[in-house]
Design a protein around this motif. Structure first.
Motif, PDB file in Angstrom:
ATOM      1  N   SER A  25       0.837  -1.192   0.000  1.00  0.00           N
ATOM      2  CA  SER A  25       0.000   0.000   0.000  1.00  0.00           C
ATOM      3  C   SER A  25       0.878   1.251   0.000  1.00  0.00           C
ATOM      4  CB  SER A  25      -0.890   0.003   1.233  1.00  0.00           C
ATOM      5  OG  SER A  25      -0.101   0.250   2.371  1.00  0.00           O
ATOM      6  N   TYR A  26       0.259   2.355  -0.346  1.00  0.00           N
ATOM      7  CA  TYR A  26       0.973   3.624  -0.408  1.00  0.00           C
ATOM      8  C   TYR A  26       1.683   3.927   0.905  1.00  0.00           C
ATOM      9  CZ  TYR A  26       1.614   8.671  -0.635  1.00  0.00           C
ATOM     10  OH  TYR A  26       2.145   9.923  -0.596  1.00  0.00           O
ATOM     11  N   GLY A  27       0.949   3.818   2.017  1.00  0.00           N
ATOM     12  CA  GLY A  27       1.513   4.180   3.318  1.00  0.00           C
ATOM     13  C   GLY A  27       2.725   3.339   3.677  1.00  0.00           C
ATOM     14  N   LYS A  28       2.620   2.029   3.403  1.00  0.00           N
ATOM     15  CA  LYS A  28       3.718   1.151   3.767  1.00  0.00           C
ATOM     16  C   LYS A  28       4.961   1.448   2.942  1.00  0.00           C
ATOM     17  CE  LYS A  28       3.981  -3.667   4.274  1.00  0.00           C
ATOM     18  NZ  LYS A  28       3.257  -4.949   4.169  1.00  0.00           N
ATOM     19  N   MET A  29       4.741   1.722   1.647  1.00  0.00           N
ATOM     20  CA  MET A  29       5.870   2.016   0.781  1.00  0.00           C
ATOM     21  C   MET A  29       6.552   3.311   1.201  1.00  0.00           C
ATOM     22  SD  MET A  29       5.602   1.255  -3.164  1.00  0.00           S
ATOM     23  CE  MET A  29       4.960   2.790  -3.767  1.00  0.00           C
ATOM     24  N   MET A  30       5.749   4.319   1.547  1.00  0.00           N
ATOM     25  CA  MET A  30       6.338   5.586   1.970  1.00  0.00           C
ATOM     26  C   MET A  30       7.109   5.408   3.276  1.00  0.00           C
ATOM     27  SD  MET A  30       5.950   7.697  -0.303  1.00  0.00           S
ATOM     28  CE  MET A  30       5.645   6.654  -1.697  1.00  0.00           C
ATOM     29  N   MET A  31       6.600   4.531   4.163  1.00  0.00           N
ATOM     30  CA  MET A  31       7.340   4.268   5.388  1.00  0.00           C
ATOM     31  C   MET A  31       8.692   3.654   5.039  1.00  0.00           C
ATOM     32  SD  MET A  31       7.726   4.517   8.536  1.00  0.00           S
ATOM     33  CE  MET A  31       6.328   4.819   9.583  1.00  0.00           C
ATOM     34  N   TRP A  32       8.708   2.763   4.083  1.00  0.00           N
ATOM     35  CA  TRP A  32       9.980   2.158   3.671  1.00  0.00           C
ATOM     36  C   TRP A  32      10.932   3.209   3.118  1.00  0.00           C
ATOM     37  CZ3 TRP A  32      12.552  -1.757   5.070  1.00  0.00           C
ATOM     38  CH2 TRP A  32      11.924  -2.941   5.435  1.00  0.00           C
ATOM     39  N   GLU A 300      -3.356  -2.293   9.469  1.00  0.00           N
ATOM     40  CA  GLU A 300      -2.142  -1.926   8.740  1.00  0.00           C
ATOM     41  C   GLU A 300      -1.358  -0.816   9.434  1.00  0.00           C
ATOM     42  OE1 GLU A 300      -1.183  -1.814   4.085  1.00  0.00           O
ATOM     43  OE2 GLU A 300      -1.544   0.109   5.026  1.00  0.00           O
ATOM     44  N   MET A 301      -2.039   0.054  10.158  1.00  0.00           N
ATOM     45  CA  MET A 301      -1.327   1.120  10.871  1.00  0.00           C
ATOM     46  C   MET A 301      -0.325   0.534  11.864  1.00  0.00           C
ATOM     47  SD  MET A 301      -1.824   4.037   9.759  1.00  0.00           S
ATOM     48  CE  MET A 301      -1.199   5.189  10.928  1.00  0.00           C
ATOM     49  N   VAL A 302      -0.735  -0.557  12.531  1.00  0.00           N
ATOM     50  CA  VAL A 302       0.180  -1.221  13.475  1.00  0.00           C
ATOM     51  C   VAL A 302       1.418  -1.698  12.731  1.00  0.00           C
ATOM     52  CG1 VAL A 302       0.402  -3.122  15.093  1.00  0.00           C
ATOM     53  CG2 VAL A 302      -1.749  -1.895  14.936  1.00  0.00           C
ATOM     54  N   GLU A 303       1.203  -2.210  11.517  1.00  0.00           N
ATOM     55  CA  GLU A 303       2.304  -2.697  10.708  1.00  0.00           C
ATOM     56  C   GLU A 303       3.267  -1.554  10.361  1.00  0.00           C
ATOM     57  OE1 GLU A 303       0.585  -5.268   7.897  1.00  0.00           O
ATOM     58  OE2 GLU A 303       2.480  -5.537   6.817  1.00  0.00           O
ATOM     59  N   LYS A 304       2.708  -0.370  10.051  1.00  0.00           N
ATOM     60  CA  LYS A 304       3.550   0.758   9.655  1.00  0.00           C
ATOM     61  C   LYS A 304       4.374   1.267  10.828  1.00  0.00           C
ATOM     62  CE  LYS A 304       0.141   2.223   6.457  1.00  0.00           C
ATOM     63  NZ  LYS A 304      -0.904   3.223   6.300  1.00  0.00           N
ATOM     64  N   VAL A 305       3.760   1.465  11.989  1.00  0.00           N
ATOM     65  CA  VAL A 305       4.580   1.909  13.131  1.00  0.00           C
ATOM     66  C   VAL A 305       5.547   0.807  13.516  1.00  0.00           C
ATOM     67  CG1 VAL A 305       2.937   3.546  14.074  1.00  0.00           C
ATOM     68  CG2 VAL A 305       2.928   1.203  14.902  1.00  0.00           C
ATOM     69  N   GLY A 306       5.129  -0.460  13.268  1.00  0.00           N
ATOM     70  CA  GLY A 306       6.038  -1.580  13.522  1.00  0.00           C
ATOM     71  C   GLY A 306       7.312  -1.436  12.711  1.00  0.00           C
ATOM     72  N   LEU A 307       7.157  -1.076  11.429  1.00  0.00           N
ATOM     73  CA  LEU A 307       8.344  -0.890  10.582  1.00  0.00           C
ATOM     74  C   LEU A 307       9.272   0.150  11.193  1.00  0.00           C
ATOM     75  CD1 LEU A 307       6.971  -0.880   6.926  1.00  0.00           C
ATOM     76  CD2 LEU A 307       8.434  -2.564   8.014  1.00  0.00           C
ATOM     77  N   TYR A 308       8.688   1.255  11.627  1.00  0.00           N
ATOM     78  CA  TYR A 308       9.499   2.320  12.228  1.00  0.00           C
ATOM     79  C   TYR A 308      10.204   1.807  13.473  1.00  0.00           C
ATOM     80  CZ  TYR A 308      10.767   6.775  14.337  1.00  0.00           C
ATOM     81  OH  TYR A 308      11.460   7.803  14.907  1.00  0.00           O
ATOM     82  N   TRP A 309       9.465   1.096  14.311  1.00  0.00           N
ATOM     83  CA  TRP A 309      10.030   0.609  15.567  1.00  0.00           C
ATOM     84  C   TRP A 309      11.186  -0.358  15.325  1.00  0.00           C
ATOM     85  CZ3 TRP A 309       9.836   2.661  20.055  1.00  0.00           C
ATOM     86  CH2 TRP A 309      10.223   1.933  21.181  1.00  0.00           C
ATOM     87  N   HIS A 310      11.018  -1.253  14.342  1.00  0.00           N
ATOM     88  CA  HIS A 310      12.109  -2.186  14.028  1.00  0.00           C
ATOM     89  C   HIS A 310      13.316  -1.436  13.497  1.00  0.00           C
ATOM     90  CE1 HIS A 310       9.483  -5.374  14.827  1.00  0.00           C
ATOM     91  NE2 HIS A 310       8.732  -5.195  13.788  1.00  0.00           N
TER      92      HIS A 310
END
Lengths: 326, 126
Positions: A25-32, A300-310
């Motif tokens: 998704s857009y949000g996840k890609m931008m987090m990456w 999915e929001m949990v997944e996105k902050v998860g990426l940041y946390w990792h």
């Protein structure tokens, strides 16, 4: 990956964003992509640290001698506490993945518990970091700085470190008050006075036969060079200029001031990331509790902050290596 | 379930039954590596002092173990293993290329400045 978060009405179309070649998704890609840019920022800092270290490769402080404290315990325990901090952060990463995993199964109560544990882990880590800073700023043995900016430390004949307080006696008659900006010249003041003056250190060194001076230079065995008794007295008499206790951005009793500067800057920047991660985690935690993602049928929001946390954990793995191990 | 996870690590040597199990498996692996690093850091064995490509052997070991840890954090905790090839390469190759480039230049320069101080005519120790 279809989610209820982003629905553009172009699903199935080849153009206008209907096709998702990266299946993210857009949000996840931008987090990456944010993580990539942030990783480059951190590597810039760490590479600059490496630059300074290679520049002073024969005189850099040995980390094992700097970070030796564990809260509530006395004695010399190099690395133990940092290893604990590393483990706490990895552990909170694990609870974060477990939260993401529970989110995939739309299990609200499990997500809540794991998010909570993640936040606790983060708080323990930041608290430990603050304690580590405090110990570093306060200092341990004290040292003397030369005219050229080098640090001279004190050891006994066996090579064990000797603290200034163990052999220097402050001269009660020669007490000098700290110059403050309200006295004398306006807006001109000086930093906190050290407990001893250079003359008192010299006197203490003269009266203690078994105390020697240790320089910053690393010898072939990978240890700091210890001077002979005659050399020690000569160094302090001729070159000593300032008594240094603890570390700040100007002076550092453990060695090169650059070491302290980079330590404060890099671990501080990382600690700030952990802090903002905790804040974001708390926001998401409350969103989970009030059921925002339950209604969305997507965590999915949990997944996105998860990426940041990792990512924060990932950076720490590198900071740990380059500040404490290498 | 829409979210498919690849459940094997070490190139298929170890296959887990569920995603949760894989997470715990990776945690154990990361803990073991950290423990090895800490023990080596405290003991500092003598063989680690020999030089290899301009750095102590022990430091090379630390850096390699760190990269191994980083790999498993990214691949399993951040689910990079489950992303498409395109996304994975965009993120990983870009970062690795730029970081290697920067590190090479800065360390080279730092070593050079040290040599100037060490063997040149600049006196810094007064």
């Amino acid at each position: 990956m279809s989610t209820a978060v982003a629905n553009t009405g172009t699903e199935g179309k080849a153009w206008d964003g209907g096709n998702e070649p990266l299946k993210a998704s857009y949000g996840k890609m931008m987090m990456w992509f944010f993580i990539v840019s942030d990783a480059l920022t951190f590597s810039g800092f760490l590479a600059a640290y490496g630059f300074s270290r290679f520049k002073f490769i024969d005189a850099w402080p040995i980390a094992d001698e700097v970070f030796t404290h564990v809260p509530f315990f006395h004695g010399n325990y190099p690395m133990i506490y940092v290893a604990f901090m590393t483990f706490v952060l990895i552990m909170s990463s694990v609870t974060m993945v477990l939260a993401v995993d529970a989110g995939h199964h739309l299990n609200k109560s499990k997500v809540t518990i794991y998010m909570f544990l993640t936040i606790i882990g983060g708080i323990i880590f930041v608290g430990s970091q603050a304690w580590e800073w405090g110990t570093f700023i306060k200092g341990d043995f004290g040292a003397v700085q030369t005219k050229g900016g080098n640090i001279l430390q004190f050891v006994d004949t066996e090579g064990n470190r000797v603290a200034l307080r163990d052999f220097v006696v402050a001269d009660a008659h020669a007490e000098r008050t700290q110059h403050e900006s309200k006295n004398g010249l306006w807006f001109i003041d000086e930093g906190a006075l050290s407990s001893y003056t250079v003359a008192e250190v010299l006197h203490g060194l003269k009266s203690h036969e078994n105390v020697l001076v240790r320089t910053q230079i690393i010898n072939e065995e990978g240890e700091k060079t210890v001077l002979s008794r005659v050399e020690s007295l000569k160094q302090i008499k001729e070159n000593a200029r300032l008594v240094v206790e603890g570390a700040n951005l100007q002076v550092n009793e453990y060695g090169s001031p650059l070491f302290a500067d980079f330590f404060f800057f890099i671990t501080g920047f990382h600690g700030f990331h952990v802090f903002s991660g905790i804040v974001i985690n708390i926001i998401i935690f409350f969103n989970v509790i009030v059921g925002t993602y339950e209604r969305r049928k997507s965590y999915e929001m949990v997944e996105k902050v998860g990426l940041y946390w990792h990512f924060v954990d990932l950076v720490w793995v590198f900071v740990f290596t380059f500040f404490y191990l290498v | 379930m829409a979210h498919e996870h690849k459940l094997e690590i070490f190139r298929g040597l170890l296959k887990f039954k569920s995603n949760t199990q894989k997470i715990w498996g990776v945690l154990i692996f990361l803990t073991i590596i950290t423990a090895i690093e800490v023990v080596l850091g405290i003991v500092k064995p003598g063989w680690g002092k020999s030089m290899f490509l301009g750095m102590k052997l022990l430091n090379w070991i630390f850096i390699i173990l760190t990269i191994v840890k980083a790999y498993y954090i990214t691949w399993d905790f951040m689910h990079m293993r489950d992303e498409t090839k395109g996304l994975r390469r965009m993120v990983v190759w870009t970062a690795i290329f730029l970081i290697l480039y920067l590190v090479f230049i800065l360390l080279q320069e730092g070593g050079y400045v040290f040599d100037v101080y060490d063997k040149g005519y600049i006196k810094r120790d007064f």
